[in-house]
Scaffold this active site. Structure first.
Site, PDB file in Angstrom:
ATOM      1  N   TRP A   1       0.701  -1.210  -0.035  1.00 10.40           N
ATOM      2  CA  TRP A   1       0.013  -0.249   0.317  1.00 10.40           C
ATOM      3  C   TRP A   1       0.602   0.783  -0.298  1.00 10.40           C
ATOM      4  O   TRP A   1       1.310   1.616  -0.476  1.00 10.40           O
ATOM      5  CB  TRP A   1      -0.939  -0.060   1.401  1.00 10.40           C
ATOM      6  CG  TRP A   1      -2.085  -1.187   1.025  1.00 10.40           C
ATOM      7  CD1 TRP A   1      -1.812  -2.025   1.760  1.00 10.40           C
ATOM      8  CD2 TRP A   1      -3.463  -1.202  -0.279  1.00 10.40           C
ATOM      9  NE1 TRP A   1      -3.038  -2.765   1.521  1.00 10.40           N
ATOM     10  CE2 TRP A   1      -3.843  -2.405   0.227  1.00 10.40           C
ATOM     11  CE3 TRP A   1      -3.585  -0.081  -0.387  1.00 10.40           C
ATOM     12  CZ2 TRP A   1      -5.189  -2.351  -0.274  1.00 10.40           C
ATOM     13  CZ3 TRP A   1      -5.031  -0.288  -1.456  1.00 10.40           C
ATOM     14  CH2 TRP A   1      -5.443  -1.725  -0.770  1.00 10.40           C
ATOM     15  N   SER A   2       0.640   2.433   0.823  1.00  8.16           N
ATOM     16  CA  SER A   2       1.173   3.826   0.776  1.00  8.16           C
ATOM     17  C   SER A   2       3.112   3.492   1.080  1.00  8.16           C
ATOM     18  O   SER A   2       3.346   4.794   0.951  1.00  8.16           O
ATOM     19  CB  SER A   2       0.528   4.421   1.326  1.00  8.16           C
ATOM     20  OG  SER A   2      -1.151   4.793   0.828  1.00  8.16           O
ATOM     21  N   THR A   3       3.755   2.285   1.720  1.00  6.65           N
ATOM     22  CA  THR A   3       4.530   3.188   2.008  1.00  6.65           C
ATOM     23  C   THR A   3       5.850   2.548   0.865  1.00  6.65           C
ATOM     24  O   THR A   3       6.878   2.752   0.521  1.00  6.65           O
ATOM     25  CB  THR A   3       4.920   0.535   2.892  1.00  6.65           C
ATOM     26  OG1 THR A   3       3.833   0.803   3.575  1.00  6.65           O
ATOM     27  CG2 THR A   3       6.934   0.601   3.250  1.00  6.65           C
TER      28      THR A   3
ATOM     29  N   LYS B   1       5.594   5.094  -1.353  1.00  5.58           N
ATOM     30  CA  LYS B   1       5.434   5.893  -1.788  1.00  5.58           C
ATOM     31  C   LYS B   1       6.468   6.551  -1.419  1.00  5.58           C
ATOM     32  O   LYS B   1       7.190   7.379  -2.419  1.00  5.58           O
ATOM     33  CB  LYS B   1       3.893   7.293  -0.886  1.00  5.58           C
ATOM     34  CG  LYS B   1       2.501   6.959  -1.633  1.00  5.58           C
ATOM     35  CD  LYS B   1       1.939   7.939  -0.144  1.00  5.58           C
ATOM     36  CE  LYS B   1       0.281   8.396  -0.940  1.00  5.58           C
ATOM     37  NZ  LYS B   1      -0.001   7.312  -0.560  1.00  5.58           N
TER      38      LYS B   1
END
Length: 389
Positions: free
Chosen positions: A74-76, A78
């Site tokens: 997921w947003s890791t 980014k």
């Protein structure tokens, strides 16, 4: 390790003797915090001091979590996407203080001609989510999603406050990367960073690697989830539920084949630790320089603490985003050093970099908790790491 609740559970890998507390916390996550399958990796300097994995890659507990098991983080994701942007800054190809429209002319529509590149990286562009309904299938369409972002008006005055761009972040930064390099950020990451360094991380998941992928399991929704959602402000709904995606979407071949640079990175804990370690080691990975020390430091240049317009209620104190990652700050989200930085992924995963301690951590898992940030499993591991230093 054996336990009455998990008689077949095995923890594999290694941890240095002084980091026994990390192994203990990792095991406790299975016994006490509902872990299904997970891995954690910690580096101090260029030495891997913890590299553990265990549990199961599927909810039926038929596939053990292996050393090379991949999972959507997921947003890791980014963090690696931000690294790509900063590599271009380092090379003089991207100016953080230039208008986004200098690279992406269509972006000037909707009163956005003055939005700067640094606003995209710090979640201050006012584009936290699309205003018009946007399905998961449409999210997989790069041209459609970026065109809609280019045409829309911001939710708030850009540059004045941060509001978490959960999914749009990757399309915004990614389209700037594409306009400069001619390739999507996943390909750029592979060409310039993960490929040359042998880091097992991709944006999206090549079909040939699907057998290594763990299956995500979603957190149980609260019984009053629908009524809670109905009470959220429009910008929060746009950011977090347009489209609403979760484990079912992330396990699909369509999600894995798409380019979603804010949310569909796949890798091992070892890979996450290595990528965030580039920032912890001030631009180095092993003996290879990826970023200049100045560029690595720039990533944690705070853009102003505030109550985040999307996630604010989830934190005890105001938060501050640097140029691509979150600062640990007063919430100690990435340990006691307020200038440590990192990023969480929906449901629990995390990458952490602490340049002062020369420390990086990667934690990945497949049973998603209900937290967008600061999952108790992640926090227990971070506390154990710092207690071991």
């Amino acid at each position: 390790m054996e336990d009455s609740a998990f008689p077949a559970l095995r923890i594999e890998g290694h941890s240095d003797e002084r980091f026994t507390a990390v192994r203990d916390a990792f095991e406790a996550n299975f016994r006490e915090r509902g872990e299904l399958g997970a891995a954690v990796s910690v580096r101090v300097g260029d030495e891997v001091v913890v590299d553990l994995w265990g549990g199961w890659a599927d909810p039926g507990r038929t596939r053990p979590w292996e050393r090379d098991t991949l999972v959507n983080v997921w947003s890791t994701t980014k963090g690696p996407t931000a690294l790509c942007a900063h590599l271009l800054v380092d090379r003089g190809l991207l100016d953080l203080d230039a208008p986004v429209a200098a690279y992406w002319p269509e972006f000037a529509a909707g009163g956005k001609s003055a939005v700067l590149v640094r606003h995209l990286l710090s979640h201050r562009a006012g584009l936290a989510g699309l205003r018009e309904p946007h399905s998961a299938a449409q999210l997989y369409d790069w041209k459609l999603t970026t065109a809609r972002l280019a045409a829309m008006e911001p939710w708030w005055e850009p540059g004045t406050q941060s509001g978490y761009h959960a999914l749009t972040y990757g399309f915004l930064i990614g389209e700037v990367i594409r306009r400069i390099t001619g390739v999507l950020p996943g390909e750029f990451l592979q060409q310039e960073i993960t490929g040359p360094l042998g880091i097992d991380f991709t944006i999206g998941l090549p079909e040939k690697e699907s057998a290594r992928a763990a299956e995500l399991v979603h957190a149980q929704d609260p019984a009053d989830g629908a009524s809670l959602m109905a009470q959220l402000p429009p910008v929060v709904l746009a950011a977090l539920a347009n489209p609403a995606v979760g484990a079912a979407e992330a396990n699909s071949s369509e999600w894995r084949a798409a380019e979603i640079p804010a949310a569909n990175g796949h890798g091992t804990a070892r890979a996450v630790c290595a990528l965030y370690g580039i920032l912890a080691r001030r631009g180095l990975c092993g003996d290879r320089r990826v970023l200049s020390p100045e560029a690595a430091e720039r990533v944690r240049e705070g853009q102003g603490a505030c109550r985040d317009l999307v996630l604010g209620a989830g934190f005890a104190q105001d938060t501050e985003v640097g140029l691509g990652l979150w600062l640990s700050g007063g919430n100690a989200s990435y340990g006691p050093n307020p200038r440590a930085l990192g990023h969480d992924g929906f449901g629990g995963s995390c990458g952490l970099a602490d340049p002062e301690a020369d420390l990086s951590l990667g934690y990945v898992m497949n049973r998603m908790g209900p937290h967008i940030a600061d999952d108790p499993r992640k926090m227990a591991l971070i506390e154990a790491v710092y207690s071991s230093l």
